[in-house]
Write an enzyme that holds these catalytic residues in place. Structure first.
Site, mmCIF file in Angstrom:
data_model
loop_
_atom_site.group_PDB
_atom_site.id
_atom_site.type_symbol
_atom_site.label_atom_id
_atom_site.label_comp_id
_atom_site.label_asym_id
_atom_site.label_seq_id
_atom_site.Cartn_x
_atom_site.Cartn_y
_atom_site.Cartn_z
ATOM 1 C CD GLU A 32 -14.397 46.116 -4.457
ATOM 2 O OE1 GLU A 32 -14.346 45.493 -3.389
ATOM 3 O OE2 GLU A 32 -14.272 45.602 -5.559
ATOM 4 N N GLY A 61 -22.343 41.393 0.715
ATOM 5 C CA GLY A 61 -22.142 40.389 1.749
ATOM 6 C C GLY A 61 -21.026 40.794 2.695
ATOM 7 C CB ALA A 62 -18.152 40.331 3.609
ATOM 8 C CD GLU A 76 -15.234 39.429 1.244
ATOM 9 O OE1 GLU A 76 -14.343 40.071 0.654
ATOM 10 O OE2 GLU A 76 -16.356 39.200 0.733
ATOM 11 C CG HIS A 95 -10.791 39.480 -2.084
ATOM 12 N ND1 HIS A 95 -10.539 39.379 -3.433
ATOM 13 C CD2 HIS A 95 -12.136 39.573 -1.962
ATOM 14 C CE1 HIS A 95 -11.695 39.397 -4.100
ATOM 15 N NE2 HIS A 95 -12.678 39.509 -3.230
HETATM 16 N N1 BES Z 1 -15.191 43.042 -2.935
HETATM 17 C C1 BES Z 1 -16.454 42.452 -2.708
HETATM 18 C C2 BES Z 1 -17.417 43.342 -1.989
HETATM 19 C C3 BES Z 1 -17.929 44.521 -2.767
HETATM 20 C C4 BES Z 1 -18.463 44.391 -3.986
HETATM 21 C C5 BES Z 1 -17.936 45.753 -2.236
HETATM 22 C C6 BES Z 1 -18.967 45.482 -4.668
HETATM 23 C C7 BES Z 1 -18.417 46.828 -2.915
HETATM 24 C C8 BES Z 1 -18.946 46.707 -4.135
HETATM 25 C C9 BES Z 1 -16.323 41.184 -1.877
HETATM 26 O O1 BES Z 1 -15.099 40.564 -1.942
HETATM 27 C C10 BES Z 1 -17.316 40.212 -2.428
HETATM 28 O O2 BES Z 1 -17.164 39.817 -3.543
HETATM 29 N N2 BES Z 1 -18.329 39.855 -1.645
HETATM 30 C C11 BES Z 1 -19.407 39.005 -2.061
HETATM 31 C C12 BES Z 1 -19.415 37.701 -1.343
HETATM 32 C C13 BES Z 1 -18.549 36.664 -1.951
HETATM 33 C C14 BES Z 1 -18.599 35.398 -1.157
HETATM 34 C C15 BES Z 1 -18.864 36.376 -3.401
HETATM 35 C C16 BES Z 1 -20.685 39.730 -1.694
HETATM 36 O O3 BES Z 1 -20.595 40.705 -0.959
HETATM 37 O O4 BES Z 1 -21.728 39.321 -2.153
HETATM 38 ZN ZN ZN Z 2 -14.755 39.401 -3.641
#
Ligand code: BES
Ligand code: ZN
Length: 853
Positions: free
Chosen positions: A124, A262-263, A299, A302
């Protein structure tokens, strides 16, 4: 007005070909990988067959079994166009990639080195095109079969879906995975590693037995219990609250120390930054442990909001992120006091999203154009996006909201959709939901002004709204703003009335009739629970605010009342500190028992970054810091006879992970700092003692942070001790860097020295962020000549290594143009210099926006 290399929402066109099936074969070798991909495609519309691809070395290409020659296709840096493609096209490509030197951490990349080396993917938003040629856009959904082959020194071979075959090839081996769900390429993942696994199971409400696996290094395996429990809790919560059950037989999480975010929610195979999955009380603070739980939940959620129902295009990113953040906040709120959850979410929103919305990087929750989509994973998309869903959910009430989300899943399961689709499904029980589209289109934080008139037993609340006009967007229009309002008796504090008012014009009045006021001025509470993401200017007197703290039954507005008073003190609108400290002295002892976390949060002082927002010109960081320091000292002095006793009343007890115990630990740390600021006798020994007796990381790090902040004689000894104790724990060493870098008493030269250490690895985003985020949080240091030099040197370096991380670091300088002329000139010069050397679209897009401010 179309700027080249900008992508516009208005230019969206549906895909020309769909992909029925993808057969991927990824073979990893010592210094490269070969990706053999077969795409079974079918024409949907007139047009060209275009596959995106970046940094791929094309070695062979076939169409329907026939080898293509150079004249059969056109290839450039970004895409591959196949000429004269028939309606049924089976495209096979063989490409070479080099994951081993991929420092951008996007696509397939090597994380860690030596014994710990592993290979993971991050797709992503547009990383899949760095793995193979593909119509890499979220509205192309396909079935994936992935074969992963590597040397046996990597026993762990994972990809999305179900494992269908494993095979031995001598020194090498392979695994074949099949993902039956149709998914966009951004949800693809594979892992090639040497990891241990923690296993568990969960039986869904539909009776499906799901194998749960968390993969981590041997050393880290015992740090996966928190995440495993959180995963099970999330699965249950989503069934109970949204009727959503998991749909595959396996759910895997892989932890890596090198990750931009983060993930990531890849279908059935989440990849996590170690900081968001590994946690034990001994190695992680309460905040980090809580974050692990909420990221796991996010996650997992999602799987329905993002994976099964996905985004039509990246402009709709908030469709999955805003909604999923809202869902995850609801989950977290079930594991602590609701008030504290809301306080934390709102404090975060105000400190980060409001700042973004006030600067040159402001954009609508659904943007209309971008240069680099990676730059749009912003506070606005996530946090303001979540607030919009919250307003709608509140407006609908529990039952209708659930009907709406059921309808959303019923209509759109397996589809790639838009914000309009989401609102349409949610509006089945109440058409007013459709009016919220305006919130997605307009940037800027609305300001709400209000006051009230009393006439006998009638109270009229007068409200108006105004949003700044952000350059490049249409003039703002009035938004639907829910304002939850309560009226309390001014003497007894009894709740007399409560109503959710809906302000949907520029100005409006709302009348409450027949209140038993008996000539006493009532206490009005507006925007309870922060019912809309707005800046509120309500005519409260200071006395009204303090009565609110005493009378409000809703914890958030009690906290907000204290915050409003603190803001007045900081901005020089009030100088009566005793009103605040008297209130604290009265409410803390009871709260300490009932909700110690809320008690701790009542001492919150807005950050320097947040306070800077009050200035549009001539912002002077030293002045703001001085005011803030003075207030902290003032509070400590005024409470000096009580804080010692309060601190002593919270002895260290055996570790427990309950809301109350977490609250007590936070409060203890807050009080330790206050006691040090008040310079109580013996207080230094309390700090040392707390570190020595610590039952967990929150206590230990809290004590260490206080020792550093107050320059205690033995601070250095403890800093060294901490390093020794945890030298093999990367995440703990991250906190060791951060806790020092964040202290006011540690200057720019000190931060620079941290960044020159051998263990400061520029390829590891977690480590890089420790010092740069700390510097950004100390405006007096950041906006100095030295601070800026350090920051911009780091930016230039990061631009070449990891553009995603670089532009996030850069975005923290958004409000540079509010500084005084001399500081502004330095920043401008540095921005221009960076514009000259930066190569990435990520950094260039932001630099350009910032220079246009
Ligand atoms: N889909 C995102 C991760 C992501 C974002 C991957 C942009 C690549 C580019 C994931 O679901 C997400 O939003 N992660 C957040 C943590 C969440 C608890 C808000 C993050 O990684 O900060
Ligand atoms: Zn997210």
């Amino acid at each position: 007005m179309t700027t080249p290399n900008k992508v516009y929402l208005k230019d969206y066109t549906p895909p020309v070909f769909c992909v029925k099936k993808v057969d991927l074969d990824i073979r990893l070798y010592e210094d490269h990988a070969i990706v053999d991909a077969t795409l079974t495609m079918k024409r949907l519309h007139e047009g060209l067959l275009v596959l995106f691809g970046r940094k791929l070395e094309l070695q062979a290409i076939e169409l329907n079994g026939k080898v293509l020659s150079g004249s059969d296709y056109t290839l450039d840096e970004e895409q591959l166009i196949i000429h004269h493609a028939p309606d049924d096209a089976i495209v096979r490509t063989l490409v070479k990639i080099i994951p081993h030197t991929n420092t951008e951490l996007e696509g397939l990349y090597q994380a860690g080195t030596g014994m710990d080396a592993m290979f993971v993917t991050q797709c992503e938003p547009e990383g899949f095109r760095k793995i193979t040629f593909y119509p890499d856009r979220p509205d192309v959904l396909a079935e994936f079969i992935t074969r992963v082959e590597a040397d046996k020194k990597y026993p762990t071979l994972l990809a999305n879906g179900n494992l269908i075959e494993k095979g031995d090839l001598g020194d090498r081996h392979f695994a074949i995975w099949h993902d039956p769900t149709l998914k966009p390429s951004y949800l693809f993942a594979c892992v090639i590693a040497n990891l241990d696994v923690m296993q568990d199971t969960y039986t869904t409400c539909e009776g499906r037995e799901v194998l749960l696996e968390i993969y981590a290094t041997k050393q880290d395996l015992d740090k996966c219990h928190v995440a495993m429990q959180a995963l099970k809790d999330s699965m249950k919560w989503d069934e109970d609250n949204y009727g959503c059950a998991y749909d595959l037989d396996r759910y895997m999480i892989v932890a890596t120390g090198q990750f931009n975010m983060g993930a990531m929610e890849n279908k059935g195979l989440n990849i996590f930054n170690t900081s968001c999955v590994l946690a034990t009380p001994q190695t992680a603070t309460d905040e980090s442990i809580f974050r692990v739980k909420l990221v796991v939940a996010h996650e997992y959620f999602h799987n329905w909001t993002g994976n099964r129902v996905t985004c039509r295009d990246w402009f709709q990113l908030c469709l999955k992120e805003g909604l999923t953040v809202f869902r995850e906040q609801g989950f977290s709120g079930d594991f602590r006091s609701k008030a504290v959850q809301r306080i934390e979410d709102v404090a975060f929103l105000k400190a980060h999203q409001f700042t973004e919305d006030a600067g040159p990087l402001a954009h609508p929750v659904r943007p209309e154009s971008f240069v680099e989509i990676n730059n749009f994973y912003t506070m606005t998309i996530y946090e303001k996006g979540a607030e919009i869903v919250r307003m709608i959910a509140n407006l609908l009430g529990r039952e209708k909201y659930r009907q709406g989300t059921d309808e959303y899943f019923r209509r759109h399961d397996g589809q790639a959709v838009t914000i309009e689709d989401f609102l349409s499904a949610l509006s089945i029980g109440d058409e007013r939901v459709l009016d919220f589209l305006a919130w997605y289109r307009q940037p800027g934080t609305p300001e709400v002004f209000g006051g009230f008139d009393i006439n006998g037993n009638q109270v009229t609340i007068n409200l108006s709204q105004k949003t700044r006009h952000v350059a490049g967007f249409d003039a703002p229009t009035a938004l639907p703003i829910p304002v939850d309002t309560a009226i309390f008796d001014g003497e007894s504090g009894e709740l007399l009335a409560q109503k959710m008012l809906l302000l949907n014009k520029d100005a409006d009045s709302f009348v409450f009739e027949d209140l038993p006021l008996n000539g006493v001025r009532p206490v009005i509470s507006v925007l309870r629970n922060f019912s809309a993401p707005v800046k509120l200017n309500f005519e409260y007197s200071n006395e009204d605010l303090m009565k609110l703290v005493a009378f409000e039954t809703e914890g958030f507005n009690r906290w907000q009342a204290v915050q409003t008073l603190i803001n007045r003190l900081l901005l020089g609108e009030s100088d009566d500190l005793s009103l605040l400290t008297d209130t604290l002295r009265t409410v803390i002892p009871t709260l300490m028992q009932d909700d110690p976390m809320l008690a701790a949060r009542l001492f919150d002082i807005p950050s320097e970054q947040e306070l800077a927002m009050a200035y549009e010109v001539n912002y002077d960081p030293s002045f703001v810091k001085a005011k803030r320091d003075e207030l902290k000292k003032g509070i400590a002095a005024a409470l000096s006879e009580v804080v010692g006793g309060w601190y002593q009343a919270l002895p260290i007890v055996p570790y427990e992970d309950t809301p109350k115990a977490r609250g007590q630990r936070l409060l203890r740390n807050v009080l330790l700092n206050l006691a040090l600021a008040a310079d109580l006798p013996q207080v230094k020994s309390w700090a040392y003692q707390q570190y020595d007796d610590a039952s967990c990381m929150s206590e230990r790090l809290g004590a260490l942070s206080a020792m550093i902040s107050f320059n205690l004689e033995k601070a250095d000894v403890y800093v060294a001790d901490f390093y020794d104790k945890f030298r093999d724990e990367e995440l703990v060493i991250d906190s060791w860097f951060a806790v020092q870098a964040r202290a006011d008493v540690r200057d720019v030269a000190f931060i620079k020295s941290l960044m020159m250490r051998d263990d400061y690895d520029w390829n590891v985003p977690n480590r890089v962020r420790t010092t740069l985020n700390a510097l950004a949080a100390k405006p007096t240091q950041l906006w100095s000549e030295e601070g800026l030099t350090l920051y911009f040197d780091a930016l230039a370096r990061l631009d070449a290594i990891n553009p995603t991380v670089a532009s996030r670091v850069l975005s923290q300088l958004g409000r540079w143009y509010t500084l005084d002329e001399s500081r502004k000139a330095i920043v401008k010069e540095k921005l221009i210099a960076l514009q000259g050397v930066a190569k990435s679209k990520n950094v260039l897009e932001f630099v350009n926006n910032m220079l246009n401010a």
